[in-house]
Structures are given as structure tokens and as C-alpha cells.
Design a protein around this motif. Structure first.
Motif, PDB file in Angstrom:
ATOM      1  N   LEU A 156      56.593  92.436  47.642  1.00  0.00           N
ATOM      2  CA  LEU A 156      56.124  93.673  48.279  1.00  0.00           C
ATOM      3  C   LEU A 156      55.168  94.398  47.344  1.00  0.00           C
ATOM      4  CD1 LEU A 156      59.628  94.802  49.561  1.00  0.00           C
ATOM      5  CD2 LEU A 156      57.843  93.682  50.914  1.00  0.00           C
ATOM      6  N   PHE A 157      53.973  94.670  47.853  1.00  0.00           N
ATOM      7  CA  PHE A 157      52.952  95.344  47.062  1.00  0.00           C
ATOM      8  C   PHE A 157      51.986  96.002  48.040  1.00  0.00           C
ATOM      9  CE2 PHE A 157      49.449  95.711  44.007  1.00  0.00           C
ATOM     10  CZ  PHE A 157      50.136  96.054  42.847  1.00  0.00           C
ATOM     11  N   PRO A 158      51.398  97.138  47.659  1.00  0.00           N
ATOM     12  CA  PRO A 158      50.451  97.787  48.572  1.00  0.00           C
ATOM     13  C   PRO A 158      49.408  96.792  49.091  1.00  0.00           C
ATOM     14  CG  PRO A 158      50.860  99.178  46.667  1.00  0.00           C
ATOM     15  CD  PRO A 158      51.558  97.869  46.405  1.00  0.00           C
ATOM     16  N   PRO A 159      49.048  96.885  50.384  1.00  0.00           N
ATOM     17  CA  PRO A 159      49.230  98.039  51.282  1.00  0.00           C
ATOM     18  C   PRO A 159      50.585  98.139  51.978  1.00  0.00           C
ATOM     19  CG  PRO A 159      47.974  96.354  52.407  1.00  0.00           C
ATOM     20  CD  PRO A 159      48.182  95.856  51.009  1.00  0.00           C
ATOM     21  N   GLN A 160      51.539  97.198  51.756  1.00  0.00           N
ATOM     22  CA  GLN A 160      52.876  97.410  52.308  1.00  0.00           C
ATOM     23  C   GLN A 160      53.457  98.695  51.690  1.00  0.00           C
ATOM     24  OE1 GLN A 160      51.967  94.000  51.688  1.00  0.00           O
ATOM     25  NE2 GLN A 160      51.622  94.169  53.875  1.00  0.00           N
ATOM     26  N   VAL A 161      54.041  99.526  52.532  1.00  0.00           N
ATOM     27  CA  VAL A 161      54.570 100.797  52.050  1.00  0.00           C
ATOM     28  C   VAL A 161      56.095 100.733  52.079  1.00  0.00           C
ATOM     29  CG1 VAL A 161      54.629 103.295  52.354  1.00  0.00           C
ATOM     30  CG2 VAL A 161      52.535 102.027  52.884  1.00  0.00           C
ATOM     31  N   THR A 162      56.675 100.425  50.953  1.00  0.00           N
ATOM     32  CA  THR A 162      58.123 100.509  50.749  1.00  0.00           C
ATOM     33  C   THR A 162      58.323 101.178  49.390  1.00  0.00           C
ATOM     34  OG1 THR A 162      58.382  98.424  49.539  1.00  0.00           O
ATOM     35  CG2 THR A 162      58.395  98.290  51.946  1.00  0.00           C
ATOM     36  N   GLY A 163      59.555 101.561  49.105  1.00  0.00           N
ATOM     37  CA  GLY A 163      59.811 102.197  47.823  1.00  0.00           C
ATOM     38  C   GLY A 163      59.429 101.311  46.654  1.00  0.00           C
ATOM     39  N   SER A 164      59.812 100.014  46.717  1.00  0.00           N
ATOM     40  CA  SER A 164      59.533  99.128  45.587  1.00  0.00           C
ATOM     41  C   SER A 164      58.061  98.775  45.493  1.00  0.00           C
ATOM     42  CB  SER A 164      60.378  97.852  45.688  1.00  0.00           C
ATOM     43  OG  SER A 164      60.032  97.094  46.821  1.00  0.00           O
ATOM     44  N   PHE A 185      64.516  93.857  58.391  1.00  0.00           N
ATOM     45  CA  PHE A 185      63.438  94.243  57.481  1.00  0.00           C
ATOM     46  C   PHE A 185      62.136  93.589  57.939  1.00  0.00           C
ATOM     47  CE2 PHE A 185      61.173  93.914  53.330  1.00  0.00           C
ATOM     48  CZ  PHE A 185      61.141  95.265  53.040  1.00  0.00           C
ATOM     49  N   PRO A 186      61.054  94.361  58.094  1.00  0.00           N
ATOM     50  CA  PRO A 186      59.846  93.825  58.724  1.00  0.00           C
ATOM     51  C   PRO A 186      58.915  93.045  57.808  1.00  0.00           C
ATOM     52  CG  PRO A 186      59.568  96.167  58.302  1.00  0.00           C
ATOM     53  CD  PRO A 186      60.975  95.825  57.900  1.00  0.00           C
ATOM     54  N   TRP A 187      59.170  93.019  56.483  1.00  0.00           N
ATOM     55  CA  TRP A 187      58.211  92.401  55.564  1.00  0.00           C
ATOM     56  C   TRP A 187      58.828  91.263  54.765  1.00  0.00           C
ATOM     57  CZ3 TRP A 187      58.307  98.011  55.278  1.00  0.00           C
ATOM     58  CH2 TRP A 187      57.305  98.604  56.057  1.00  0.00           C
ATOM     59  N   LEU A 188      59.735  90.510  55.381  1.00  0.00           N
ATOM     60  CA  LEU A 188      60.300  89.345  54.722  1.00  0.00           C
ATOM     61  C   LEU A 188      59.239  88.250  54.619  1.00  0.00           C
ATOM     62  CD1 LEU A 188      63.863  88.785  56.221  1.00  0.00           C
ATOM     63  CD2 LEU A 188      63.302  89.539  53.912  1.00  0.00           C
ATOM     64  N   SER A 189      59.155  87.608  53.463  1.00  0.00           N
ATOM     65  CA  SER A 189      58.160  86.547  53.306  1.00  0.00           C
ATOM     66  C   SER A 189      58.734  85.419  52.449  1.00  0.00           C
ATOM     67  CB  SER A 189      56.885  87.094  52.660  1.00  0.00           C
ATOM     68  OG  SER A 189      57.141  87.581  51.351  1.00  0.00           O
ATOM     69  N   PHE A 190      58.132  84.243  52.612  1.00  0.00           N
ATOM     70  CA  PHE A 190      58.497  83.070  51.814  1.00  0.00           C
ATOM     71  C   PHE A 190      57.228  82.561  51.148  1.00  0.00           C
ATOM     72  CE2 PHE A 190      59.098  78.464  51.293  1.00  0.00           C
ATOM     73  CZ  PHE A 190      60.263  78.460  50.543  1.00  0.00           C
ATOM     74  N   GLN A 195      51.871  87.839  28.637  1.00  0.00           N
ATOM     75  CA  GLN A 195      52.920  87.807  27.619  1.00  0.00           C
ATOM     76  C   GLN A 195      54.309  88.113  28.159  1.00  0.00           C
ATOM     77  OE1 GLN A 195      50.480  90.846  25.641  1.00  0.00           O
ATOM     78  NE2 GLN A 195      51.028  89.807  23.730  1.00  0.00           N
ATOM     79  N   VAL A 196      54.380  88.786  29.306  1.00  0.00           N
ATOM     80  CA  VAL A 196      55.648  89.185  29.915  1.00  0.00           C
ATOM     81  C   VAL A 196      55.530  89.020  31.420  1.00  0.00           C
ATOM     82  CG1 VAL A 196      57.296  91.080  30.289  1.00  0.00           C
ATOM     83  CG2 VAL A 196      56.136  90.872  28.088  1.00  0.00           C
ATOM     84  N   ILE A 197      56.629  88.600  32.063  1.00  0.00           N
ATOM     85  CA  ILE A 197      56.715  88.591  33.524  1.00  0.00           C
ATOM     86  C   ILE A 197      57.633  89.726  33.946  1.00  0.00           C
ATOM     87  CG2 ILE A 197      57.594  87.345  35.542  1.00  0.00           C
ATOM     88  CD1 ILE A 197      56.812  84.740  34.131  1.00  0.00           C
ATOM     89  N   HIS A 198      57.136  90.575  34.836  1.00  0.00           N
ATOM     90  CA  HIS A 198      57.953  91.666  35.368  1.00  0.00           C
ATOM     91  C   HIS A 198      58.160  91.421  36.861  1.00  0.00           C
ATOM     92  CE1 HIS A 198      58.599  96.299  35.995  1.00  0.00           C
ATOM     93  NE2 HIS A 198      59.670  95.569  36.254  1.00  0.00           N
ATOM     94  N   VAL A 199      59.400  91.130  37.235  1.00  0.00           N
ATOM     95  CA  VAL A 199      59.757  90.869  38.636  1.00  0.00           C
ATOM     96  C   VAL A 199      60.318  92.147  39.253  1.00  0.00           C
ATOM     97  CG1 VAL A 199      61.303  89.595  40.179  1.00  0.00           C
ATOM     98  CG2 VAL A 199      60.227  88.432  38.235  1.00  0.00           C
ATOM     99  N   HIS A 200      59.800  92.517  40.406  1.00  0.00           N
ATOM    100  CA  HIS A 200      60.343  93.625  41.184  1.00  0.00           C
ATOM    101  C   HIS A 200      61.159  93.049  42.338  1.00  0.00           C
ATOM    102  CE1 HIS A 200      58.063  96.974  39.355  1.00  0.00           C
ATOM    103  NE2 HIS A 200      57.144  96.044  39.130  1.00  0.00           N
ATOM    104  N   ASN A 201      62.430  93.417  42.415  1.00  0.00           N
ATOM    105  CA  ASN A 201      63.396  92.947  43.418  1.00  0.00           C
ATOM    106  C   ASN A 201      63.930  91.569  43.059  1.00  0.00           C
ATOM    107  OD1 ASN A 201      63.623  95.028  45.537  1.00  0.00           O
ATOM    108  ND2 ASN A 201      61.430  94.654  45.816  1.00  0.00           N
ATOM    109  N   HIS A 202      65.220  91.516  42.786  1.00  0.00           N
ATOM    110  CA  HIS A 202      65.851  90.260  42.385  1.00  0.00           C
ATOM    111  C   HIS A 202      66.187  89.366  43.564  1.00  0.00           C
ATOM    112  CE1 HIS A 202      69.431  92.381  43.768  1.00  0.00           C
ATOM    113  NE2 HIS A 202      70.172  91.306  43.568  1.00  0.00           N
ATOM    114  N   MET A 203      66.074  89.898  44.788  1.00  0.00           N
ATOM    115  CA  MET A 203      66.602  89.193  45.962  1.00  0.00           C
ATOM    116  C   MET A 203      65.560  88.381  46.723  1.00  0.00           C
ATOM    117  SD  MET A 203      67.025  92.447  48.555  1.00  0.00           S
ATOM    118  CE  MET A 203      67.899  93.413  47.336  1.00  0.00           C
ATOM    119  N   PHE A 204      64.273  88.544  46.399  1.00  0.00           N
ATOM    120  CA  PHE A 204      63.222  87.828  47.123  1.00  0.00           C
ATOM    121  C   PHE A 204      62.731  86.632  46.312  1.00  0.00           C
ATOM    122  CE2 PHE A 204      62.372  92.281  48.850  1.00  0.00           C
ATOM    123  CZ  PHE A 204      63.187  92.080  49.952  1.00  0.00           C
TER     124      PHE A 204
END
Length: 403
Positions: A13-21, A78-83, A103-112
Motif C-alpha cells: 500500500l502506497f499513495p495514491p492508495q489512501v490508507t493509514g499505512s 478490504f478493497p486493496w488486496l494485492s499479490f 543498505q536497509v529494507i523497511h517493510v510496512h505491514n507484516h501481513m502482506f
């Protein structure tokens, strides 16, 4: 001088999708660029109107081909599920990360599934991975909840959480979840970063008042997608109890409507005119709603009875000097940050309807106190959730892992 030069962000999930994360991931990426960090984002290509690759505000965004999954009951529609784990995506991410020297990987949301991509590339390229837990896996349907909780405590525990160098907890609720669900001790508390909402024009506010019949009304605003964890049931019931003494009050709920029982409840209580379900709204309209409201309330309904953290909308309301009330954890961001009756109104989990009623009536009956609490809320929100502070905390964490 910081040793952090380049990071990779993995988020379905990343803009333009509008969710908290997505808002958090997008804003943090931009703020890191402002600090001179090279930021590369890998995300799902859900909106075909956006390019597969672009540089926006200095952030290199790679949108990956994906399957846009349908709304599923097990995923609370949830309307923005993706694979995204499709042929070609993995090699593309690997090549880009090498080219940009991440140098670093930052993952947002552990469940996707972008979390799985992050784990594989972290191992292959020998770079540390950090995961921010944005949501706690929980479902109101007991069967679905059992399935999801089992997958969370086994598959995601060993395949994601136990493979990362650090877990970022947004609050103490996330910290308790990390420890109880995954047995992980590698947490770091970094709260949500929040910017002061863009000030709407007086005309935008006036137009909104006219559209929804809010002229001369006392308005409780509740921003956030409507679903089982943010169902507003107690808020609606408590609000309805105030109307015989405050008939000019209105409750406005802004967010995608994915929980029909809330609307049904309003009809059953005979307050369908006083409770306004405004649906999903663009960012500028949400800011106008924030400007016209007199108070804000939204909290997460946890079956365990645990109080929740604030969430982004409450913090934005605080930044605008609005009094906020709800069933919150007083120690969500550490001891002494949130203080009941001083910078926020914290309601108990038991008999919440009655406490919602009394809080609203107290706010309407004591406008000076409401103003004072709102100003104190603005002050603590600026100190705790300002993006400068939150960005520095992320940079310190990344640097510690690189060194």
C-alpha cells in the motif's frame, strides 16, 4: 555524519492508495529524502493510471505488476488486496536494489506479500530488514479469526517477524501484540508521524456546512474507515442518548462504509438524520470536516477489552486543537504522554455508552474546558508525533543496524 545513504521501502500500500499505512509509508519516504537519504519504494501497481516507475518528491517509486484480489469476507472486504509475487518482479527488485546500493529494507505491514519479498532479498543481499506493524490481525468471525490468528502465529511469526532485525511498534498495543503473538523481543517504539492538516479555505468549510446541514450544529467528527474494529457502535449509542438534551448535535462519520450494522443501528435508534455517514472523502474535504467539528472521536474495538492507541485521525484532530475522546490506552506512547482530562478524554471499556454520553454533554456544557483540553492536545501532539521527531527516530534505528 549519518552512515545511512540508501534504503528500500517494501509496501503493498502506497499513495495514491489512501490508507493509514500508505500515508505513513509515503510521508516517511518523502521526509527521509528531505534528510538527504536515497529512497527506493517497491509497491503494487493497483492504480493503472499511475506510471510503473516515477520519481515523486525525490522518491523513486517502482510499481510492480500484481493481481488485484477481490474483496473477501476473510479480509474484512478490504478493497486493496494485492499479490505481487509474480515472475519478473523479484529479479527487478533485486537489480534495482543493487543499482541503488540499498543498505536497509523497511517493510510496512507484516501481513502482506511484500513482506515475503523483503525477507528473501534481505537474506540474498545481506541487508538488515525492519518491519513496521501497522495492523493487528483480528477478525469478528470466530472461524476466520482462528484461521488468521493461526497463520499469524506460525507462518508470519517464523517467515517474517523472526527474520527481521527490528520490529517498529507504533504504540504499546503493537508491542504487546508483538510479544504475545510472536514471542519477539526486538521491538522499538516509534509512534505515528503526523503532519498538521492543510488548512482548508473558509469557503470549503462553509460549503461543507451547507451540504450536510451543519450550520449552527455542535459536531462530533469520527474519521476512519468503518469496519468491525472501528465500528462506532458505542459512539452512536452514546451520542443518541444526548439528543434529548442537545438536539442540535450531529455525529459525522467519514470513511469507507464496510460495516452495515452501524447504519442499521442509527435507523433503529431513530437518529439516521443526526448521524451522518459521509463515506470516503478526499483529503481536502477531511481537512474541512476537521476544521468545522467541535470534537473528534474514533477508537478500535478490541474483543479482549484492551484500550487502543489513538490512530492517525485522532492525532490530526489534536494538531488542529480539537478535544478528542475515546477508549484509549493512557500509556500507549509511554507514561505521562496522554493525560485524561488534561490533553485528552479517556473513556473506560465498561459501560462505554454512558461515558460517551457524559463526555459529550460535558464538552457542550463547558466550552472553556473543551478549548483548554484542545490546546493542550495540540501541544502534546506537536511534541510527540511531529514528523521531524519521527524521521530522526527512524534514521537512528537504520544507522544502528548498518553500523
Amino acid at each position: 555524519m549519518s552512515s545511512v545513504r540508501s534504503i528500500a521501502v517494501f509496501s503493498n500500500l502506497f499513495p495514491p492508495q489512501v490508507t493509514g499505512s500508505s500515508v505513513q509509508a509515503g510521508t516517511l519516504a518523502r521526509k527521509l529524502v528531505e534528510q538527504g537519504i536515497d529512497v527506493t519504494v517497491f509497491t503494487s501497481h493497483l492504480d493503472k493510471g499511475t506510471p510503473a516507475h516515477e520519481v515523486a518528491d525525490g522518491v523513486h517509486i517502482h510499481r510492480l505488476p500484481c493481481l488485484h484480489l477481490p474483496k473477501l469476507p476473510i479480509a474484512v472486504n478490504f478493497p486493496w488486496l494485492s499479490f505481487t509475487m509474480l515472475p519478473g518482479n523479484f529479479s527487478r527488485m533485486k537489480r534495482v536494489m543493487r543499482e541503488r546500493g540499498c543498505q536497509v529494507i523497511h517493510v510496512h505491514n507484516h501481513m502482506f506479500d511484500m513482506a515475503f519479498n523483503g525477507v528473501i532479498l534481505s537474506k540474498m543481499l545481506k541487508v538488515p530488514m525492519v518491519v513496521t506493524i501497522h495492523s493487528i490481525i483480528h477478525h469478528p468471525n470466530k472461524v476466520y479469526d482462528a484461521i488468521l490468528s493461526s497463520a499469524d502465529a506460525t507462518l508470519l511469526r517464523w517467515a517474517v517477524i523472526r527474520q527481521c532485525a527490528r520490529v517498529i511498534d507504533l504504540d504499546n498495543l503493537c508491542a504487546r501484540y508483538r510479544e504475545s503473538r510472536f514471542g519477539a523481543k526486538n521491538g522499538t517504539l516509534i509512534p505515528l508521524g503526523t503532519e498538521f492538516p492543510e488548512e482548508p479555505s473558509p469557503q470549503e468549510v462553509d460549503d461543507l456546512r451547507e451540504k450536510y446541514g451543519l450550520e449552527g450544529k455542535k459536531v462530533i467528527l469520527s474519521v476512519g474507515h468503518l469496519h468491525h474494529l472501528r465500528n462506532r457502535m458505542a459512539l452512536i449509542r452514546g451520542f443518541a442518548r444526548t439528543l434529548d438534551r442537545s438536539p442540535d448535535s450531529r455525529l459525522v462519520i467519514v470513511g469507507s462504509k464496510n460495516f452495515e450494522p452501524a447504519e442499521t443501528l442509527a435507523r433503529e435508534l431513530g437518529v439516521e438524520k443526526e448521524v451522518i455517514f459521509a463515506g470516503k472523502q478526499p483529503r481536502n474535504v477531511v481537512a474541512a470536516f476537521m476544521a468545522l467539528c467541535d470534537a473528534h472521536s474514533m477508537w478500535f474495538e478490541m474483543d479482549t477489552g484492551e484500550p487502543s492507541s489513538l490512530g492517525n485521525a485522532n492525532i490530526e484532530a489534536m494538531l488542529m486543537g480539537k478535544p478528542v475522546f475515546g477508549v484509549f490506552d493512557e500509556n500507549a506512547y509511554g507514561s505521562g504522554v496522554l493525560k485524561h482530562g488534561e490533553n485528552i478524554f479517556i473513556l473506560p471499556y465498561e459501560d462505554t455508552d454512558a461515558h460517551v454520553e457524559s463526555t459529550i454533554l460535558d464538552l457542550w456544557g463547558s466550552p472553556e474546558r473543551a478549548r483548554t483540553v484542545g490546546e493542550a492536545a495540540r501541544s502534546i501532539a506537536r511534541r510527540t508525533f511531529a514528523w521531524d521527531t519521527v524521521t530522526r527516530q527512524h534514521l537512528d534505528l537504520f544507522e544502528s543496524l548498518i553500523n
